[in-house]
Motif scaffolding. Structure first.
Motif, mmCIF file in Angstrom:
data_model
loop_
_atom_site.group_PDB
_atom_site.id
_atom_site.type_symbol
_atom_site.label_atom_id
_atom_site.label_comp_id
_atom_site.label_asym_id
_atom_site.label_seq_id
_atom_site.Cartn_x
_atom_site.Cartn_y
_atom_site.Cartn_z
ATOM 1 N N ARG A 276 4.973 -95.124 90.016
ATOM 2 C CA ARG A 276 6.038 -96.105 90.184
ATOM 3 C C ARG A 276 6.387 -96.754 88.843
ATOM 4 N NH1 ARG A 276 5.656 -101.128 90.342
ATOM 5 N NH2 ARG A 276 3.457 -101.187 90.915
ATOM 6 N N LYS A 277 5.345 -97.130 88.067
ATOM 7 C CA LYS A 277 5.585 -97.745 86.762
ATOM 8 C C LYS A 277 6.290 -96.771 85.813
ATOM 9 C CE LYS A 277 1.712 -100.965 86.863
ATOM 10 N NZ LYS A 277 0.393 -101.275 86.272
ATOM 11 N N ALA A 278 5.904 -95.508 85.841
ATOM 12 C CA ALA A 278 6.529 -94.508 84.964
ATOM 13 C C ALA A 278 7.986 -94.299 85.341
ATOM 14 C CB ALA A 278 5.757 -93.195 85.051
ATOM 15 N N ILE A 279 8.287 -94.306 86.630
ATOM 16 C CA ILE A 279 9.675 -94.142 87.076
ATOM 17 C C ILE A 279 10.505 -95.342 86.652
ATOM 18 C CG2 ILE A 279 11.156 -94.040 89.121
ATOM 19 C CD1 ILE A 279 8.970 -92.290 90.407
ATOM 20 N N ALA B 284 15.761 -95.810 76.396
ATOM 21 C CA ALA B 284 14.658 -95.491 75.486
ATOM 22 C C ALA B 284 14.866 -96.160 74.148
ATOM 23 C CB ALA B 284 14.549 -93.986 75.303
ATOM 24 N N THR B 285 13.799 -96.777 73.671
ATOM 25 C CA THR B 285 13.780 -97.352 72.326
ATOM 26 C C THR B 285 12.553 -96.796 71.625
ATOM 27 O OG1 THR B 285 12.459 -99.257 72.986
ATOM 28 C CG2 THR B 285 14.853 -99.485 73.156
ATOM 29 N N PRO B 286 12.491 -96.871 70.312
ATOM 30 C CA PRO B 286 11.291 -96.366 69.624
ATOM 31 C C PRO B 286 10.003 -97.028 70.120
ATOM 32 C CG PRO B 286 13.034 -96.746 68.038
ATOM 33 C CD PRO B 286 13.524 -97.272 69.352
ATOM 34 N N ASP B 287 10.078 -98.323 70.431
ATOM 35 C CA ASP B 287 8.883 -99.004 70.927
ATOM 36 C C ASP B 287 8.494 -98.519 72.319
ATOM 37 O OD1 ASP B 287 8.629 -100.497 68.640
ATOM 38 O OD2 ASP B 287 9.826 -102.172 69.413
ATOM 39 N N SER B 288 9.483 -98.289 73.174
ATOM 40 C CA SER B 288 9.155 -97.860 74.536
ATOM 41 C C SER B 288 8.605 -96.445 74.568
ATOM 42 C CB SER B 288 10.376 -97.968 75.441
ATOM 43 O OG SER B 288 11.353 -97.024 75.057
ATOM 44 N N LEU B 289 8.981 -95.618 73.600
ATOM 45 C CA LEU B 289 8.455 -94.255 73.565
ATOM 46 C C LEU B 289 6.998 -94.220 73.129
ATOM 47 C CD1 LEU B 289 11.469 -92.350 71.989
ATOM 48 C CD2 LEU B 289 10.732 -92.365 74.381
ATOM 49 N N SER B 290 6.593 -95.172 72.307
ATOM 50 C CA SER B 290 5.221 -95.146 71.807
ATOM 51 C C SER B 290 4.262 -95.929 72.680
ATOM 52 C CB SER B 290 5.165 -95.687 70.377
ATOM 53 O OG SER B 290 5.539 -97.053 70.369
ATOM 54 N N GLN B 291 4.780 -96.746 73.591
ATOM 55 C CA GLN B 291 3.917 -97.557 74.436
ATOM 56 C C GLN B 291 4.146 -97.193 75.889
ATOM 57 O OE1 GLN B 291 4.796 -101.609 73.565
ATOM 58 N NE2 GLN B 291 3.979 -101.525 71.504
ATOM 59 N N THR B 292 3.062 -97.106 76.621
ATOM 60 C CA THR B 292 3.165 -96.785 78.037
ATOM 61 C C THR B 292 2.825 -97.975 78.908
ATOM 62 O OG1 THR B 292 0.876 -96.052 78.126
ATOM 63 C CG2 THR B 292 2.541 -94.393 77.616
ATOM 64 N N GLY B 293 2.575 -99.127 78.309
ATOM 65 C CA GLY B 293 2.185 -100.284 79.090
ATOM 66 C C GLY B 293 0.676 -100.350 79.278
ATOM 67 N N GLU B 294 -0.021 -99.291 78.962
ATOM 68 C CA GLU B 294 -1.474 -99.241 79.073
ATOM 69 C C GLU B 294 -2.016 -98.591 77.805
ATOM 70 O OE1 GLU B 294 -3.154 -97.994 82.855
ATOM 71 O OE2 GLU B 294 -1.093 -97.724 83.531
ATOM 72 N N ASN B 295 -3.204 -98.940 77.463
ATOM 73 C CA ASN B 295 -3.839 -98.386 76.281
ATOM 74 C C ASN B 295 -4.268 -96.951 76.580
ATOM 75 O OD1 ASN B 295 -5.226 -97.840 73.987
ATOM 76 N ND2 ASN B 295 -6.555 -99.620 74.089
ATOM 77 N N ARG B 296 -3.788 -96.006 75.790
ATOM 78 C CA ARG B 296 -4.125 -94.596 76.028
ATOM 79 C C ARG B 296 -5.612 -94.339 75.901
ATOM 80 N NH1 ARG B 296 0.000 -90.345 73.703
ATOM 81 N NH2 ARG B 296 -1.878 -89.184 74.106
ATOM 82 N N ASP B 297 -6.283 -95.020 74.959
ATOM 83 C CA ASP B 297 -7.721 -94.823 74.793
ATOM 84 C C ASP B 297 -8.476 -95.226 76.051
ATOM 85 O OD1 ASP B 297 -7.349 -93.887 72.236
ATOM 86 O OD2 ASP B 297 -7.593 -95.870 71.314
#
Length: 92
Positions: free
Chosen positions: A10-13, A20-33
């Motif tokens: 749901r969050k991804a949708i 799309a902005t450069p910041d939104s492409l690099s961040q998913t709202g959660e830490n990838r690690d």
């Protein structure tokens, strides 16, 4: 879990509907690690394309255990046959 998957989907949708902005492409709202750490803690929860959840490492480990048990059984049986041959022939 199914609920966790549904929530992330749901969050991804929702993110997908935003421009799309450069910041939104690099961040998913959660830490990838954190996400990868969660997956590495419980690798059995991953379902592969062939609909199994058994990883290659697990399969190789089980094959090695099976091979070791087979070798032990074969060695024990060989020693027992030698003992029988010695007992039958009467040699010491």
């Amino acid at each position: 879990s199914v609920e966790d998957f549904q929530d992330r989907l749901r969050k991804a949708i929702e993110r997908g509907n935003q421009p799309a902005t450069p910041d939104s492409l690099s961040q998913t709202g959660e830490n990838r690690d954190e996400l990868f750490a969660e997956i590495s803690k419980n690798p059995k929860s991953i379902l592969y394309h062939d609909k199994s959840n058994v990883g290659l490492e697990f399969q190789v480990t089980e094959m090695v255990k099976n091979q070791m048990q087979h070798n032990l059984a074969l060695t024990l049986m060989t020693h027992q046959f030698r003992q029988l041959q010695v007992a039958i022939s009467g040699r010491t």
